[in-house]
Scaffold this active site. Structure first.
Site, PDB file in Angstrom:
ATOM      1  N   LYS A 160       3.510 116.528  15.939  1.00 46.99           N
ATOM      2  CA  LYS A 160       2.618 115.550  15.364  1.00 46.99           C
ATOM      3  C   LYS A 160       1.202 115.710  15.883  1.00 46.99           C
ATOM      4  O   LYS A 160       0.244 115.213  15.311  1.00 46.99           O
ATOM      5  CB  LYS A 160       3.100 114.136  15.727  1.00 46.99           C
ATOM      6  CG  LYS A 160       4.497 113.815  15.300  1.00 46.99           C
ATOM      7  CD  LYS A 160       4.916 112.455  15.899  1.00 46.99           C
ATOM      8  CE  LYS A 160       6.390 112.323  15.915  1.00 46.99           C
ATOM      9  NZ  LYS A 160       6.817 111.188  16.754  1.00 46.99           N
ATOM     10  N   GLY A 161       1.053 116.396  17.007  1.00 50.07           N
ATOM     11  CA  GLY A 161      -0.191 116.387  17.767  1.00 50.07           C
ATOM     12  C   GLY A 161      -1.448 116.790  17.020  1.00 50.07           C
ATOM     13  O   GLY A 161      -2.538 116.355  17.362  1.00 50.07           O
ATOM     14  N   ASP A 185      -2.609 121.149  18.546  1.00 49.04           N
ATOM     15  CA  ASP A 185      -3.370 120.260  19.417  1.00 49.04           C
ATOM     16  C   ASP A 185      -3.735 120.974  20.711  1.00 49.04           C
ATOM     17  O   ASP A 185      -4.884 121.022  21.117  1.00 49.04           O
ATOM     18  CB  ASP A 185      -2.602 118.945  19.698  1.00 49.04           C
ATOM     19  CG  ASP A 185      -1.179 119.153  20.212  1.00 49.04           C
ATOM     20  OD1 ASP A 185      -0.714 120.307  20.335  1.00 49.04           O
ATOM     21  OD2 ASP A 185      -0.508 118.136  20.493  1.00 49.04           O
ATOM     22  N   ASP A 228      -0.237 125.475  25.766  1.00 51.33           N
ATOM     23  CA  ASP A 228       0.028 125.381  27.202  1.00 51.33           C
ATOM     24  C   ASP A 228       0.739 126.654  27.654  1.00 51.33           C
ATOM     25  O   ASP A 228       0.093 127.652  27.953  1.00 51.33           O
ATOM     26  CB  ASP A 228       0.841 124.104  27.456  1.00 51.33           C
ATOM     27  CG  ASP A 228       1.112 123.824  28.919  1.00 51.33           C
ATOM     28  OD1 ASP A 228       0.491 124.464  29.789  1.00 51.33           O
ATOM     29  OD2 ASP A 228       1.950 122.953  29.223  1.00 51.33           O
ATOM     30  N   LYS A 234      -5.186 125.439  27.074  1.00 51.53           N
ATOM     31  CA  LYS A 234      -4.912 125.145  28.493  1.00 51.53           C
ATOM     32  C   LYS A 234      -4.307 126.381  29.131  1.00 51.53           C
ATOM     33  O   LYS A 234      -3.224 126.806  28.768  1.00 51.53           O
ATOM     34  CB  LYS A 234      -3.958 123.943  28.594  1.00 51.53           C
ATOM     35  CG  LYS A 234      -3.725 123.490  30.015  1.00 51.53           C
ATOM     36  CD  LYS A 234      -3.192 122.069  30.094  1.00 51.53           C
ATOM     37  CE  LYS A 234      -1.730 121.969  29.746  1.00 51.53           C
ATOM     38  NZ  LYS A 234      -1.227 120.582  29.941  1.00 51.53           N
ATOM     39  N   ASP A 247      -0.335 113.278  22.965  1.00 50.12           N
ATOM     40  CA  ASP A 247       0.429 112.118  23.436  1.00 50.12           C
ATOM     41  C   ASP A 247       1.005 112.302  24.827  1.00 50.12           C
ATOM     42  O   ASP A 247       1.169 113.415  25.324  1.00 50.12           O
ATOM     43  CB  ASP A 247       1.611 111.859  22.497  1.00 50.12           C
ATOM     44  CG  ASP A 247       2.733 112.881  22.695  1.00 50.12           C
ATOM     45  OD1 ASP A 247       2.456 114.092  22.556  1.00 50.12           O
ATOM     46  OD2 ASP A 247       3.868 112.474  23.019  1.00 50.12           O
ATOM     47  N   ARG A 287      -1.996 108.819  21.243  1.00 54.35           N
ATOM     48  CA  ARG A 287      -2.486 109.726  20.192  1.00 54.35           C
ATOM     49  C   ARG A 287      -3.705 109.139  19.498  1.00 54.35           C
ATOM     50  O   ARG A 287      -4.553 109.846  18.989  1.00 54.35           O
ATOM     51  CB  ARG A 287      -1.410 109.957  19.121  1.00 54.35           C
ATOM     52  CG  ARG A 287      -0.176 110.693  19.598  1.00 54.35           C
ATOM     53  CD  ARG A 287       0.644 111.127  18.384  1.00 54.35           C
ATOM     54  NE  ARG A 287       2.009 111.511  18.719  1.00 54.35           N
ATOM     55  CZ  ARG A 287       2.370 112.724  19.145  1.00 54.35           C
ATOM     56  NH1 ARG A 287       1.460 113.658  19.320  1.00 54.35           N
ATOM     57  NH2 ARG A 287       3.630 113.000  19.409  1.00 54.35           N
TER      58      ARG A 287
HETATM   59  P1  IMP Z   1       3.658 125.102  24.950  1.00 55.91           P
HETATM   60  O1  IMP Z   1       4.816 125.609  24.135  1.00 55.91           O
HETATM   61  O2  IMP Z   1       3.990 125.021  26.396  1.00 55.91           O
HETATM   62  O3  IMP Z   1       2.377 125.876  24.714  1.00 55.91           O
HETATM   63  O4  IMP Z   1       3.444 123.597  24.554  1.00 55.91           O
HETATM   64  C1  IMP Z   1       2.721 123.206  23.452  1.00 55.91           C
HETATM   65  C2  IMP Z   1       3.018 121.765  23.100  1.00 55.91           C
HETATM   66  O5  IMP Z   1       3.306 120.980  24.255  1.00 55.91           O
HETATM   67  C3  IMP Z   1       1.805 121.143  22.455  1.00 55.91           C
HETATM   68  O6  IMP Z   1       1.803 121.298  21.064  1.00 55.91           O
HETATM   69  C4  IMP Z   1       1.915 119.701  22.890  1.00 55.91           C
HETATM   70  O7  IMP Z   1       2.704 118.989  21.962  1.00 55.91           O
HETATM   71  C5  IMP Z   1       2.633 119.750  24.232  1.00 55.91           C
HETATM   72  N1  IMP Z   1       1.672 119.700  25.359  1.00 55.91           N
HETATM   73  C6  IMP Z   1       1.347 120.687  26.222  1.00 55.91           C
HETATM   74  N2  IMP Z   1       0.411 120.304  27.106  1.00 55.91           N
HETATM   75  C7  IMP Z   1       0.107 119.033  26.778  1.00 55.91           C
HETATM   76  C8  IMP Z   1      -0.837 118.070  27.302  1.00 55.91           C
HETATM   77  O8  IMP Z   1      -1.604 118.308  28.250  1.00 55.91           O
HETATM   78  N3  IMP Z   1      -0.858 116.854  26.676  1.00 55.91           N
HETATM   79  C9  IMP Z   1      -0.053 116.542  25.619  1.00 55.91           C
HETATM   80  N4  IMP Z   1       0.820 117.404  25.091  1.00 55.91           N
HETATM   81  C10 IMP Z   1       0.906 118.638  25.663  1.00 55.91           C
HETATM   82 MG    MG Z   2       3.344 116.890  21.691  1.00 53.41          MG
END
Ligand code: IMP
Ligand code: MG
Length: 172
Positions: free
Chosen positions: A40-41, A97, A100, A128, A156, A162
């Protein structure tokens, strides 16, 4: 008591969103572009971004989850909604959004390429960097941070915050 440390103001967000939209508009002129928002982000970011594009565009959504209600990744990705539009031979940009670990993104890129997309690029509100585990390129980022858990403007924590119009670093 949790602490909310300002990261991006409304004005900073608006400026960067407009700049990114301009870059996309000039690079995707004369192409068949589909923006795919990741729910949803990305819903707020995508809605502002598309209104600044000056080229024809189609919009679709995917929903993927790798997080529970905590602030660290489960490392597993579940696709709970696929695209509805035909993406074969189309140029697509994933709108996220925040990137990470990159695990969600690399899963989605693979999925879209195997569905026949001509090209797949990535646009994220926040890049990030510290916990990146897979090699993914964020082609368009509004802002980069090293670390921290961010909320607001679509991001979120346990489905809350959000709706905040600015982005904050949430210190629990
Ligand atoms: P990844 O697969 O670790 O890159 O995670 C990506 C998803 O994790 C994003 O689309 C967000 O929904 C969530 N996420 C990662 N870091 C944050 C944060 O700092 N705040 C909120 N959601 C996050
Ligand atoms: Mg999320």
């Amino acid at each position: 008591m949790s602490e909310f440390i300002p990261v991006l103001t409304k004005e900073e967000i608006a400026t960067r969103v407009e700049e990114v939209a301009q870059a996309i508009s000039s690079e995707y002129r004369d192409r068949d572009l589909i923006l795919i928002g990741i729910l949803k982000g990305a819903f707020i970011f995508l809605s502002d971004l598309v209104r600044h594009l000056s080229i024809p565009v189609q919009v679709d959504f995917m929903c993927a989850s790798s997080y529970g209600s905590s602030t660290s990744s489960s490392g597993r990705v579940k696709l709970t909604k696929d695209v509805d539009l035909e993406i074969k031979n189309k140029d697509v940009i994933i709108v996220e959004d925040i990137v990470d670990t990159g695990i969600t993104l690399s899963y989605l890129i693979k999925h879209l390429k195997s569905s026949g997309a001509a090209s797949v690029r990535v646009c994220a509100l926040i890049d990030k960097k510290e916990r990146r585990e897979t090699e993914v390129t964020v082609d368009y980022a509004c802002h980069a941070v090293e670390k921290g858990f961010l909320v607001g403007y679509g991001l979120d924590y346990a489905e809350f915050y959000r709706n905040l119009p600015e982005v904050y670093h949430l210190k629990l």
